[in-house]
Scaffold this motif. Structure first.
Motif, PDB file in Angstrom:
ATOM      1  N   ILE A  33       0.843  -1.195   0.000  1.00  0.00           N
ATOM      2  CA  ILE A  33       0.000   0.000   0.000  1.00  0.00           C
ATOM      3  C   ILE A  33       0.885   1.254   0.000  1.00  0.00           C
ATOM      4  N   GLY A  34       1.926   1.212   0.809  1.00  0.00           N
ATOM      5  CA  GLY A  34       2.864   2.335   0.827  1.00  0.00           C
ATOM      6  C   GLY A  34       3.669   2.395  -0.465  1.00  0.00           C
ATOM      7  N   GLU A  35       4.070   3.595  -0.833  1.00  0.00           N
ATOM      8  CA  GLU A  35       4.922   3.784  -2.022  1.00  0.00           C
ATOM      9  C   GLU A  35       6.236   4.416  -1.586  1.00  0.00           C
ATOM     10  N   PRO A  36       7.380   3.869  -1.980  1.00  0.00           N
ATOM     11  CA  PRO A  36       7.520   2.612  -2.693  1.00  0.00           C
ATOM     12  C   PRO A  36       7.231   1.419  -1.784  1.00  0.00           C
ATOM     13  N   HIS A  37       6.940   0.259  -2.393  1.00  0.00           N
ATOM     14  CA  HIS A  37       6.660  -0.929  -1.593  1.00  0.00           C
ATOM     15  C   HIS A  37       7.930  -1.396  -0.876  1.00  0.00           C
ATOM     16  N   ARG A  38       7.764  -1.703   0.410  1.00  0.00           N
ATOM     17  CA  ARG A  38       8.931  -2.110   1.206  1.00  0.00           C
ATOM     18  C   ARG A  38       8.606  -3.342   2.040  1.00  0.00           C
ATOM     19  N   LEU A  39       9.642  -4.061   2.442  1.00  0.00           N
ATOM     20  CA  LEU A  39       9.492  -5.146   3.412  1.00  0.00           C
ATOM     21  C   LEU A  39       9.416  -4.524   4.799  1.00  0.00           C
ATOM     22  N   ALA A  40       9.108  -5.350   5.794  1.00  0.00           N
ATOM     23  CA  ALA A  40       8.973  -4.834   7.162  1.00  0.00           C
ATOM     24  C   ALA A  40      10.278  -4.208   7.669  1.00  0.00           C
ATOM     25  N   ASP A  41      11.425  -4.702   7.164  1.00  0.00           N
ATOM     26  CA  ASP A  41      12.712  -4.151   7.632  1.00  0.00           C
ATOM     27  C   ASP A  41      13.133  -2.922   6.821  1.00  0.00           C
ATOM     28  N   GLY A  42      12.254  -2.452   5.924  1.00  0.00           N
ATOM     29  CA  GLY A  42      12.538  -1.224   5.176  1.00  0.00           C
ATOM     30  C   GLY A  42      13.149  -1.468   3.810  1.00  0.00           C
ATOM     31  N   LEU A  43      13.554  -2.711   3.527  1.00  0.00           N
ATOM     32  CA  LEU A  43      14.167  -3.012   2.233  1.00  0.00           C
ATOM     33  C   LEU A  43      13.172  -2.760   1.101  1.00  0.00           C
ATOM     34  N   LEU A  44      13.672  -2.156   0.020  1.00  0.00           N
ATOM     35  CA  LEU A  44      12.812  -1.893  -1.136  1.00  0.00           C
ATOM     36  C   LEU A  44      12.418  -3.215  -1.778  1.00  0.00           C
ATOM     37  N   TYR A  45      11.116  -3.435  -1.941  1.00  0.00           N
ATOM     38  CA  TYR A  45      10.646  -4.704  -2.518  1.00  0.00           C
ATOM     39  C   TYR A  45      11.108  -4.858  -3.970  1.00  0.00           C
ATOM     40  N   SER A  46      11.199  -3.748  -4.689  1.00  0.00           N
ATOM     41  CA  SER A  46      11.602  -3.820  -6.103  1.00  0.00           C
ATOM     42  C   SER A  46      13.014  -4.378  -6.257  1.00  0.00           C
ATOM     43  N   GLU A  47      13.778  -4.370  -5.161  1.00  0.00           N
ATOM     44  CA  GLU A  47      15.128  -4.947  -5.253  1.00  0.00           C
ATOM     45  C   GLU A  47      15.064  -6.474  -5.224  1.00  0.00           C
ATOM     46  N   ILE A  48      13.950  -6.997  -4.703  1.00  0.00           N
ATOM     47  CA  ILE A  48      13.774  -8.460  -4.668  1.00  0.00           C
ATOM     48  C   ILE A  48      12.966  -8.905  -5.874  1.00  0.00           C
ATOM     49  N   ASN A  49      11.909  -8.131  -6.149  1.00  0.00           N
ATOM     50  CA  ASN A  49      10.992  -8.489  -7.231  1.00  0.00           C
ATOM     51  C   ASN A  49      10.783  -7.267  -8.114  1.00  0.00           C
ATOM     52  N   THR A  50      11.375  -7.300  -9.298  1.00  0.00           N
ATOM     53  CA  THR A  50      11.283  -6.125 -10.178  1.00  0.00           C
ATOM     54  C   THR A  50       9.843  -5.893 -10.639  1.00  0.00           C
ATOM     55  N   ARG A  51       8.985  -6.914 -10.536  1.00  0.00           N
ATOM     56  CA  ARG A  51       7.568  -6.706 -10.902  1.00  0.00           C
ATOM     57  C   ARG A  51       6.855  -5.890  -9.829  1.00  0.00           C
ATOM     58  N   ASN A  52       7.402  -5.935  -8.626  1.00  0.00           N
ATOM     59  CA  ASN A  52       6.939  -5.054  -7.542  1.00  0.00           C
ATOM     60  C   ASN A  52       5.510  -5.359  -7.060  1.00  0.00           C
ATOM     61  N   TYR A  53       5.048  -6.593  -7.261  1.00  0.00           N
ATOM     62  CA  TYR A  53       3.759  -6.972  -6.694  1.00  0.00           C
ATOM     63  C   TYR A  53       3.851  -8.366  -6.064  1.00  0.00           C
ATOM     64  N   VAL A  54       2.866  -8.668  -5.207  1.00  0.00           N
ATOM     65  CA  VAL A  54       2.769 -10.006  -4.623  1.00  0.00           C
ATOM     66  C   VAL A  54       1.702 -10.770  -5.413  1.00  0.00           C
ATOM     67  N   PRO A  55       1.726 -12.115  -5.412  1.00  0.00           N
ATOM     68  CA  PRO A  55       2.647 -12.982  -4.673  1.00  0.00           C
ATOM     69  C   PRO A  55       3.953 -13.205  -5.435  1.00  0.00           C
ATOM     70  N   LEU A  56       4.976 -13.550  -4.658  1.00  0.00           N
ATOM     71  CA  LEU A  56       6.236 -14.046  -5.218  1.00  0.00           C
ATOM     72  C   LEU A  56       6.606 -15.243  -4.355  1.00  0.00           C
ATOM     73  N   LEU A  57       7.010 -16.317  -5.006  1.00  0.00           N
ATOM     74  CA  LEU A  57       7.442 -17.501  -4.265  1.00  0.00           C
ATOM     75  C   LEU A  57       8.945 -17.633  -4.424  1.00  0.00           C
ATOM     76  N   GLY A  58       9.657 -17.574  -3.316  1.00  0.00           N
ATOM     77  CA  GLY A  58      11.117 -17.752  -3.331  1.00  0.00           C
ATOM     78  C   GLY A  58      11.417 -19.219  -3.043  1.00  0.00           C
ATOM     79  N   LEU A  59      12.111 -19.865  -3.980  1.00  0.00           N
ATOM     80  CA  LEU A  59      12.419 -21.290  -3.808  1.00  0.00           C
ATOM     81  C   LEU A  59      13.749 -21.467  -3.085  1.00  0.00           C
ATOM     82  N   ASP A  60      13.939 -22.656  -2.539  1.00  0.00           N
ATOM     83  CA  ASP A  60      15.142 -22.917  -1.752  1.00  0.00           C
ATOM     84  C   ASP A  60      16.421 -22.894  -2.607  1.00  0.00           C
TER      85      ASP A  60
END
Ligand SMILES: N[C@@H](CCC(=O)N[C@@H](CS)C(=O)NCC(=O)O)C(=O)O
Length: 210
Positions: A33-60
């Motif tokens: 909801i917040g812009e830019p989208h962030r994780l709880a620790d403040g990390l920019l979500y776009s750095e993990i997922n360039t699509r910048n939306y959920v869901p994303l499944l991270g595999l082992d």
């Protein structure tokens, strides 16, 4: 495996699928909801997922899967014994794919973003509500004489449909004219794994930390 999620988001569908398949997921909260989208620790979500939306499944193995319909099928295929998706290559699997695509394109994307952004205006929102009602009418016909969307077996398509029907009250898209859909929704809410997933998926970072 990690599921990047938001409590109000469509990430609920993979959370339900995983619970039904008996697969444990680590849930990672994303503030979409917040812009830019962030994780709880403040990390920019776009750095993990360039699509910048959920869901994303991270595999082992470090790879990732995006797009709800694909994540759902991946989870279902991890545990075929749970019966959440018919076998690949069958007519039934094609039917599942057809419904997942319908749900993703015709229903999900009519709700989101239109019905969650009042700034698009009343005209656009009224139009989206009429489109949702027309799509619900299709689902209503499909559910006639069926317990679940594809028949007598619960599949990941039910998990996906649950997300949108669960949005109905907040988005003011009434279920009044759709008795089969309402009965299906009641059956969904009575499933222990759906209830477990709902509880897990509704947690905010504060609740998770508690
Ligand atoms: N095509 C994507 C759509 C996912 C989607 O719409 N996610 C929403 C939540 S339900 C979201 O994260 N929205 C945040 C944004 O778009 O900024 C999928 O099927 O997974």
């Amino acid at each position: 495996m990690q599921l990047y999620y938001h409590p109000y988001g469509c990430s609920l569908a993979p959370a339900i699928a995983a619970a039904e398949a008996g697969i444990a997921l680590d849930l990672v909260y994303v503030d979409i909801i917040g812009e830019p989208h962030r994780l709880a620790d403040g990390l920019l979500y776009s750095e993990i997922n360039t699509r910048n939306y959920v869901p994303l499944l991270g595999l082992d193995d470090g790879t990732e899967i995006s797009e709800a319909g694909i994540i759902l099928q991946y989870l279902a295929d991890l545990n075929p014994a749970a019966g959440l998706a018919p076998a690949q290559g069958t007519t039934e699997r094609r039917e599942l794919n057809q419904w997942l695509t319908f749900l993703g394109t015709e229903l999900h994307k009519t709700y989101s973003p239109w019905l969650f952004h009042p700034e698009v205006g009343e005209l656009a929102q009224d139009y989206a509500r009429r489109r949702v009602a027309a799509r619900y009418a299709i689902v209503e016909r499909q559910l006639s004489g069926r317990t679940w969307l594809l028949g007598e077996s619960f599949t990941v398509a039910d998990a996906y449909l649950f997300v949108m029907v669960n949005w109905a009250a907040a988005a003011k898209t009434p279920l009044t004219d759709f008795p089969n859909l309402r009965a299906w929704f009641d059956r969904m809410k009575a499933r222990p794994q759906v209830r477990a997933a709902l509880k897990l998926h509704s947690a905010s970072p504060t609740a998770q930390a508690a």
